[in-house]
Write a protein that holds these residues in place. Sequence first.
Motif, short mmCIF file in Angstrom:
data_model
loop_
_atom_site.label_atom_id
_atom_site.label_comp_id
_atom_site.label_asym_id
_atom_site.label_seq_id
_atom_site.Cartn_x
_atom_site.Cartn_y
_atom_site.Cartn_z
N ALA A 119 -20.05 21.75 3.40
CA ALA A 119 -19.84 20.45 2.77
C ALA A 119 -18.93 20.58 1.56
CB ALA A 119 -21.18 19.84 2.38
N LEU A 120 -19.15 21.60 0.75
CA LEU A 120 -18.31 21.81 -0.44
C LEU A 120 -16.87 22.10 -0.05
CD1 LEU A 120 -20.75 23.83 -2.73
CD2 LEU A 120 -20.14 21.39 -2.87
N PHE A 121 -16.67 22.81 1.05
CA PHE A 121 -15.32 23.06 1.55
C PHE A 121 -14.57 21.74 1.77
CE2 PHE A 121 -12.58 23.27 5.35
CZ PHE A 121 -11.62 24.18 4.92
N TYR A 122 -15.27 20.76 2.32
CA TYR A 122 -14.65 19.47 2.58
C TYR A 122 -14.60 18.57 1.34
CZ TYR A 122 -14.53 20.57 7.51
OH TYR A 122 -14.27 21.17 8.71
N LEU A 123 -15.51 18.79 0.40
CA LEU A 123 -15.53 17.96 -0.80
C LEU A 123 -14.48 18.36 -1.83
CD1 LEU A 123 -19.36 17.52 -1.42
CD2 LEU A 123 -17.73 15.73 -0.79
N VAL A 124 -14.21 19.65 -1.93
CA VAL A 124 -13.26 20.15 -2.93
C VAL A 124 -11.84 19.95 -2.40
CG1 VAL A 124 -12.48 22.19 -4.19
CG2 VAL A 124 -14.93 21.81 -3.81
N PRO A 125 -11.03 19.23 -3.15
CA PRO A 125 -9.65 18.96 -2.70
C PRO A 125 -8.76 20.18 -2.89
CG PRO A 125 -10.01 17.99 -4.85
CD PRO A 125 -11.32 18.61 -4.42
N ALA A 143 -0.93 16.98 11.46
CA ALA A 143 -1.33 18.37 11.75
C ALA A 143 -2.27 18.90 10.67
CB ALA A 143 -0.10 19.25 11.87
N ALA A 144 -2.02 18.55 9.41
CA ALA A 144 -2.87 19.03 8.31
C ALA A 144 -4.28 18.46 8.42
CB ALA A 144 -2.25 18.66 6.96
N ILE A 145 -4.39 17.18 8.76
CA ILE A 145 -5.72 16.58 8.91
C ILE A 145 -6.44 17.21 10.10
CG2 ILE A 145 -6.95 14.45 9.47
CD1 ILE A 145 -4.81 12.95 7.85
N THR A 146 -5.72 17.44 11.17
CA THR A 146 -6.32 18.08 12.35
C THR A 146 -6.81 19.48 12.00
OG1 THR A 146 -4.84 16.82 13.79
CG2 THR A 146 -5.91 18.75 14.75
N ALA A 147 -5.99 20.24 11.30
CA ALA A 147 -6.37 21.60 10.91
C ALA A 147 -7.55 21.59 9.95
CB ALA A 147 -5.18 22.31 10.27
N ARG A 148 -7.62 20.62 9.07
CA ARG A 148 -8.72 20.54 8.09
C ARG A 148 -10.04 20.23 8.78
NH1 ARG A 148 -10.28 21.82 3.02
NH2 ARG A 148 -11.31 20.16 1.91
N GLY A 166 -6.09 21.41 -1.40
CA GLY A 166 -4.63 21.17 -1.45
C GLY A 166 -4.20 20.61 -2.79
N LEU A 167 -4.96 19.69 -3.31
CA LEU A 167 -4.65 19.10 -4.61
C LEU A 167 -4.75 20.14 -5.71
CD1 LEU A 167 -4.01 16.50 -6.20
CD2 LEU A 167 -6.46 16.10 -6.37
N LEU A 168 -5.77 20.98 -5.64
CA LEU A 168 -5.92 22.04 -6.65
C LEU A 168 -4.77 23.03 -6.58
CD1 LEU A 168 -9.76 22.74 -6.36
CD2 LEU A 168 -8.58 21.44 -8.13
N ARG A 169 -4.33 23.36 -5.38
CA ARG A 169 -3.19 24.29 -5.23
C ARG A 169 -1.92 23.68 -5.80
NH1 ARG A 169 -4.16 25.71 0.87
NH2 ARG A 169 -5.97 27.01 0.65
N ARG A 170 -1.69 22.39 -5.53
CA ARG A 170 -0.49 21.73 -6.06
C ARG A 170 -0.50 21.70 -7.57
NH1 ARG A 170 -0.88 18.29 -1.32
NH2 ARG A 170 -2.36 17.01 -2.41
N ARG A 171 -1.67 21.45 -8.17
CA ARG A 171 -1.74 21.44 -9.64
C ARG A 171 -1.53 22.82 -10.22
NH1 ARG A 171 -6.86 17.42 -10.68
NH2 ARG A 171 -5.75 15.52 -10.15
#
Length: 195
Positions: free
Chosen positions: A179-185, A144-149, A187-192
């Motif tokens: 493009a930057l929206f898709y390049l910047v991780p 679902a997350a990949i679909t939403a992304r 979810g990873l930044l939020r987790r950190r």
Amino acid sequence: MEAFSDGVFAVAITLLVLEISVPDGSADDLLGAILDQWPSYLAYVVSFATVGAIWLGHAAITDHLDHADALLMRLNLLLLLLVSFVPFPTRLLAESVEHEDAGRVASTFYGLTLLSIATVVSVLWRHAARVHLVRDDVADADVAAITARRTPGLAFYVVMIGIGIFVPVAAVLGYLAIALFYLVPVGLLRRRATG
């Protein structure tokens, strides 16, 4: 499929730089000639970021696959057809974005190309998820997350195409933002940040 796709992505992203050149006879004012090529630099950066983002999305999809069926392989070929086409609208954009009417046409054509690519990526992933080509160990929440992304880019491309009809440079900057929206991780930044 993944290795072949990576090769096509690599060639397409490399071809982008071949469109950047300084006109013959620029030796008298080389710095001015280099600076005058700003549309080429802009088009290159936007296309490089876009192809890079598509490649990352494609890699995320293939990482979650258990196997591929005949339709997925053909959708993948369609995606590669469109990705390898990107240098052409990039050149048109670089040559035309400064000119009012030509810039509108080039920006719209460029946006339609990117929208086509984003649509095929979305269809490719949705097909894989729908017919259970995804690995069994992949959680439904991840699917679902990949679909939403993958979904927001489609609407944003449509908006940028509309903007490009009136203000081509603004649309090009919008394509870069997508493009930057898709390049910047994100979810990873939020987790950190919360971890």
